[in-house]
Design a protein around this motif. Sequence first.
Motif, PDB file in Angstrom:
ATOM      1  N   PHE A   1       0.854  -1.187   0.000  1.00  0.00           N
ATOM      2  CA  PHE A   1       0.000   0.000   0.000  1.00  0.00           C
ATOM      3  C   PHE A   1       0.888   1.235   0.000  1.00  0.00           C
ATOM      4  N   ALA A   2       0.422   2.293  -0.645  1.00  0.00           N
ATOM      5  CA  ALA A   2       1.205   3.526  -0.730  1.00  0.00           C
ATOM      6  C   ALA A   2       0.465   4.666  -0.050  1.00  0.00           C
ATOM      7  N   LYS A   3       1.239   5.605   0.502  1.00  0.00           N
ATOM      8  CA  LYS A   3       0.655   6.826   1.040  1.00  0.00           C
ATOM      9  C   LYS A   3      -0.014   7.578  -0.112  1.00  0.00           C
ATOM     10  N   PRO A   4      -1.139   8.174   0.060  1.00  0.00           N
ATOM     11  CA  PRO A   4      -1.835   8.511   1.303  1.00  0.00           C
ATOM     12  C   PRO A   4      -2.875   7.479   1.738  1.00  0.00           C
ATOM     13  N   GLU A   5      -2.861   6.300   1.165  1.00  0.00           N
ATOM     14  CA  GLU A   5      -3.867   5.285   1.490  1.00  0.00           C
ATOM     15  C   GLU A   5      -3.810   4.923   2.975  1.00  0.00           C
ATOM     16  N   ALA A   6      -4.943   4.951   3.636  1.00  0.00           N
ATOM     17  CA  ALA A   6      -5.012   4.690   5.078  1.00  0.00           C
ATOM     18  C   ALA A   6      -4.433   3.328   5.432  1.00  0.00           C
ATOM     19  N   ARG A   7      -4.560   2.349   4.534  1.00  0.00           N
ATOM     20  CA  ARG A   7      -4.026   1.004   4.834  1.00  0.00           C
ATOM     21  C   ARG A   7      -2.504   1.029   4.989  1.00  0.00           C
ATOM     22  N   ALA A   8      -1.813   1.916   4.273  1.00  0.00           N
ATOM     23  CA  ALA A   8      -0.355   2.026   4.430  1.00  0.00           C
ATOM     24  C   ALA A   8      -0.021   2.464   5.853  1.00  0.00           C
TER      25      ALA A   8
END
Length: 142
Positions: free
Chosen positions: A101-108
């Motif tokens: 997962f990559a920022k800005p994704e909350a899962r990251a």
Amino acid sequence: MLGFFKPRERLAVAFGPPAARVDVPHSDIEIDELFSGYLRAYESAWRAFPDALPLLRSLRASGHRIGLLTNGTEAQQLAKLRRTGLFDAFDVVCTSERIGFAKPEARAFAVFTSELGVEPAACLFVGDDPMKDADGARAAGM
């Protein structure tokens, strides 16, 4: 796909239309040579701010856990930390390549705080990109 580019794709994006008037070689060998030159110059410029390591050490000595969440590739980010002398200053290093997962994704941010062993609300996230870092951290509950 997290948006990682291979050298040839990266050059096409960086130098291709409508960018500056740069002639990008067409053969794979010439493109690889051009990218290798860029990569050598980029890596030789890696430096830590003089106060970075003392600050990180001070925070750890105060009982804080220190982590790094980056959208960079695993090998490059670990090499950068080793070259700058910052590698041992972190308890956890999460690259988007490794965690998926990559920022800005909350899962990251969720994976990051889980690996760091802290609740998101107890975490202060510092970054240089208002959208990817600040907005992503806020959305994840930091």
